[in-house]
Design a protein around this motif. Sequence first.
Motif, PDB file in Angstrom:
ATOM      1  N   GLU A  48       0.836  -1.203   0.010  1.00 42.74           N
ATOM      2  CA  GLU A  48       0.007   0.012   0.082  1.00 42.74           C
ATOM      3  C   GLU A  48       0.722   1.154   0.099  1.00 42.74           C
ATOM      4  OE1 GLU A  48      -4.030   0.654   2.095  1.00 42.74           O
ATOM      5  OE2 GLU A  48      -2.401   1.162   3.636  1.00 42.74           O
ATOM      6  N   SER A  49       1.984   1.239   0.877  1.00 44.50           N
ATOM      7  CA  SER A  49       2.964   2.469   0.861  1.00 44.50           C
ATOM      8  C   SER A  49       3.447   2.571  -0.473  1.00 44.50           C
ATOM      9  CB  SER A  49       3.864   2.149   1.864  1.00 44.50           C
ATOM     10  OG  SER A  49       4.671   3.192   2.086  1.00 44.50           O
ATOM     11  N   ILE A  50       3.872   1.617  -1.152  1.00 41.81           N
ATOM     12  CA  ILE A  50       4.662   1.453  -2.464  1.00 41.81           C
ATOM     13  C   ILE A  50       3.382   2.099  -3.647  1.00 41.81           C
ATOM     14  CG2 ILE A  50       5.386   0.152  -4.211  1.00 41.81           C
ATOM     15  CD1 ILE A  50       6.681  -1.629  -1.879  1.00 41.81           C
ATOM     16  N   LEU A  51       2.382   1.551  -3.430  1.00 38.69           N
ATOM     17  CA  LEU A  51       1.256   2.282  -4.265  1.00 38.69           C
ATOM     18  C   LEU A  51       1.110   3.816  -4.180  1.00 38.69           C
ATOM     19  CD1 LEU A  51      -1.023   1.520  -6.437  1.00 38.69           C
ATOM     20  CD2 LEU A  51      -2.544   1.493  -4.432  1.00 38.69           C
ATOM     21  N   VAL A  52       0.983   4.187  -3.085  1.00 39.45           N
ATOM     22  CA  VAL A  52       0.681   5.757  -2.782  1.00 39.45           C
ATOM     23  C   VAL A  52       1.930   6.583  -2.969  1.00 39.45           C
ATOM     24  CG1 VAL A  52       0.448   7.336  -0.800  1.00 39.45           C
ATOM     25  CG2 VAL A  52      -1.116   5.291  -0.863  1.00 39.45           C
ATOM     26  N   ASP A  53       3.127   5.756  -2.849  1.00 39.06           N
ATOM     27  CA  ASP A  53       4.189   6.591  -3.285  1.00 39.06           C
ATOM     28  C   ASP A  53       4.273   6.807  -4.847  1.00 39.06           C
ATOM     29  OD1 ASP A  53       6.841   7.794  -2.599  1.00 39.06           O
ATOM     30  OD2 ASP A  53       7.847   6.072  -3.761  1.00 39.06           O
ATOM     31  N   TRP A  54       4.142   5.558  -5.438  1.00 42.84           N
ATOM     32  CA  TRP A  54       3.886   5.750  -6.953  1.00 42.84           C
ATOM     33  C   TRP A  54       2.936   6.766  -7.330  1.00 42.84           C
ATOM     34  CZ3 TRP A  54      -0.469   4.107  -9.765  1.00 42.84           C
ATOM     35  CH2 TRP A  54      -0.118   4.049 -11.276  1.00 42.84           C
ATOM     36  N   ALA A  55       1.771   6.776  -6.821  1.00 43.33           N
ATOM     37  CA  ALA A  55       0.727   7.380  -7.352  1.00 43.33           C
ATOM     38  C   ALA A  55       1.165   9.048  -7.316  1.00 43.33           C
ATOM     39  CB  ALA A  55      -0.555   7.167  -6.569  1.00 43.33           C
ATOM     40  N   LEU A  56       1.445   9.293  -6.008  1.00 43.45           N
ATOM     41  CA  LEU A  56       2.245  10.701  -5.737  1.00 43.45           C
ATOM     42  C   LEU A  56       3.321  11.177  -6.765  1.00 43.45           C
ATOM     43  CD1 LEU A  56       1.880  10.862  -1.907  1.00 43.45           C
ATOM     44  CD2 LEU A  56       0.547  11.795  -3.660  1.00 43.45           C
ATOM     45  N   THR A  57       4.237   9.984  -6.993  1.00 39.67           N
ATOM     46  CA  THR A  57       5.181  10.555  -8.054  1.00 39.67           C
ATOM     47  C   THR A  57       4.605  10.761  -9.446  1.00 39.67           C
ATOM     48  OG1 THR A  57       6.943   9.063  -6.927  1.00 39.67           O
ATOM     49  CG2 THR A  57       7.424   9.545  -9.057  1.00 39.67           C
ATOM     50  N   ASN A  77       1.152  13.637   4.899  1.00 38.18           N
ATOM     51  CA  ASN A  77      -0.254  13.346   5.608  1.00 38.18           C
ATOM     52  C   ASN A  77      -1.200  12.275   4.986  1.00 38.18           C
ATOM     53  OD1 ASN A  77       0.259  15.277   7.589  1.00 38.18           O
ATOM     54  ND2 ASN A  77       0.050  16.662   6.140  1.00 38.18           N
ATOM     55  N   TRP A  78      -0.338  11.352   3.824  1.00 38.61           N
ATOM     56  CA  TRP A  78      -1.484  10.468   3.289  1.00 38.61           C
ATOM     57  C   TRP A  78      -2.300   9.506   4.119  1.00 38.61           C
ATOM     58  CZ3 TRP A  78      -1.269   5.261   2.635  1.00 38.61           C
ATOM     59  CH2 TRP A  78      -0.101   4.596   3.205  1.00 38.61           C
ATOM     60  N   ALA A  79      -1.834   9.214   5.071  1.00 34.12           N
ATOM     61  CA  ALA A  79      -2.669   8.299   6.002  1.00 34.12           C
ATOM     62  C   ALA A  79      -3.981   9.192   6.404  1.00 34.12           C
ATOM     63  CB  ALA A  79      -1.859   7.990   7.218  1.00 34.12           C
ATOM     64  N   LEU A  80      -4.042  10.262   6.495  1.00 38.92           N
ATOM     65  CA  LEU A  80      -5.285  10.998   6.944  1.00 38.92           C
ATOM     66  C   LEU A  80      -6.195  10.781   5.801  1.00 38.92           C
ATOM     67  CD1 LEU A  80      -3.932  14.165   8.356  1.00 38.92           C
ATOM     68  CD2 LEU A  80      -4.584  12.402   9.719  1.00 38.92           C
ATOM     69  N   HIS A  81      -5.641  10.702   4.552  1.00 36.87           N
ATOM     70  CA  HIS A  81      -6.584  10.451   3.401  1.00 36.87           C
ATOM     71  C   HIS A  81      -6.437   9.267   2.810  1.00 36.87           C
ATOM     72  CE1 HIS A  81      -7.546  14.763   3.995  1.00 36.87           C
ATOM     73  NE2 HIS A  81      -6.209  14.809   4.001  1.00 36.87           N
ATOM     74  N   HIS A  82      -6.028   8.057   3.419  1.00 35.31           N
ATOM     75  CA  HIS A  82      -5.571   6.876   3.075  1.00 35.31           C
ATOM     76  C   HIS A  82      -6.662   6.145   1.956  1.00 35.31           C
ATOM     77  CE1 HIS A  82      -6.439   2.742   4.115  1.00 35.31           C
ATOM     78  NE2 HIS A  82      -5.233   2.546   3.587  1.00 35.31           N
ATOM     79  N   GLU A  83      -7.693   6.030   2.322  1.00 34.45           N
ATOM     80  CA  GLU A  83      -8.630   5.352   1.392  1.00 34.45           C
ATOM     81  C   GLU A  83      -8.893   6.223   0.283  1.00 34.45           C
ATOM     82  OE1 GLU A  83     -13.550   3.776   1.493  1.00 34.45           O
ATOM     83  OE2 GLU A  83     -12.432   3.751   3.305  1.00 34.45           O
ATOM     84  N   ARG A  84      -9.005   7.315   0.140  1.00 37.77           N
ATOM     85  CA  ARG A  84      -9.264   8.001  -1.215  1.00 37.77           C
ATOM     86  C   ARG A  84      -7.890   8.062  -1.948  1.00 37.77           C
ATOM     87  NH1 ARG A  84     -11.022  14.302  -1.047  1.00 37.77           N
ATOM     88  NH2 ARG A  84     -11.667  14.572  -3.276  1.00 37.77           N
ATOM     89  N   ILE A  85      -6.926   8.347  -1.387  1.00 34.66           N
ATOM     90  CA  ILE A  85      -5.588   8.409  -2.147  1.00 34.66           C
ATOM     91  C   ILE A  85      -5.344   6.917  -2.748  1.00 34.66           C
ATOM     92  CG2 ILE A  85      -3.012   8.439  -2.021  1.00 34.66           C
ATOM     93  CD1 ILE A  85      -3.495  10.695  -0.160  1.00 34.66           C
ATOM     94  N   VAL A  86      -5.503   5.696  -2.102  1.00 34.50           N
ATOM     95  CA  VAL A  86      -5.454   4.445  -2.630  1.00 34.50           C
ATOM     96  C   VAL A  86      -6.459   4.180  -3.760  1.00 34.50           C
ATOM     97  CG1 VAL A  86      -5.597   2.036  -2.068  1.00 34.50           C
ATOM     98  CG2 VAL A  86      -4.426   3.444  -0.462  1.00 34.50           C
TER      99      VAL A  86
END
Length: 83
Positions: free
Chosen positions: A38-47, A66-75
């Motif tokens: 999940e962390s790798i996915l979020v990092d890729w998306a933000l990149t 602060n991605w954990a605050l908006h975790h579900e939406r960002i994923v």
Amino acid sequence: MNQIQQAYALAKAAYDAAVESENWELVEQLEDAYLDSESILVDWALTVAEKSGKLSDKEIELLRKNWALHHERIVNLAMKLSA
């Protein structure tokens, strides 16, 4: 779907199945791999978002911190991105 998205989808499916079956020992075994993917996915998306130029450096930095605050939406958004 790219390899990062596929790895996340597989890890999430395995984790969710373990939770659904209430196999808590398996949940513990799968949890680290699931959270890492999940962390790798979020990092890729933000990149990808950063490279698009549609978000400012400040916005990207804020999301990374602060991605954990908006975790579900960002994923969910990350899973919709094309590779």
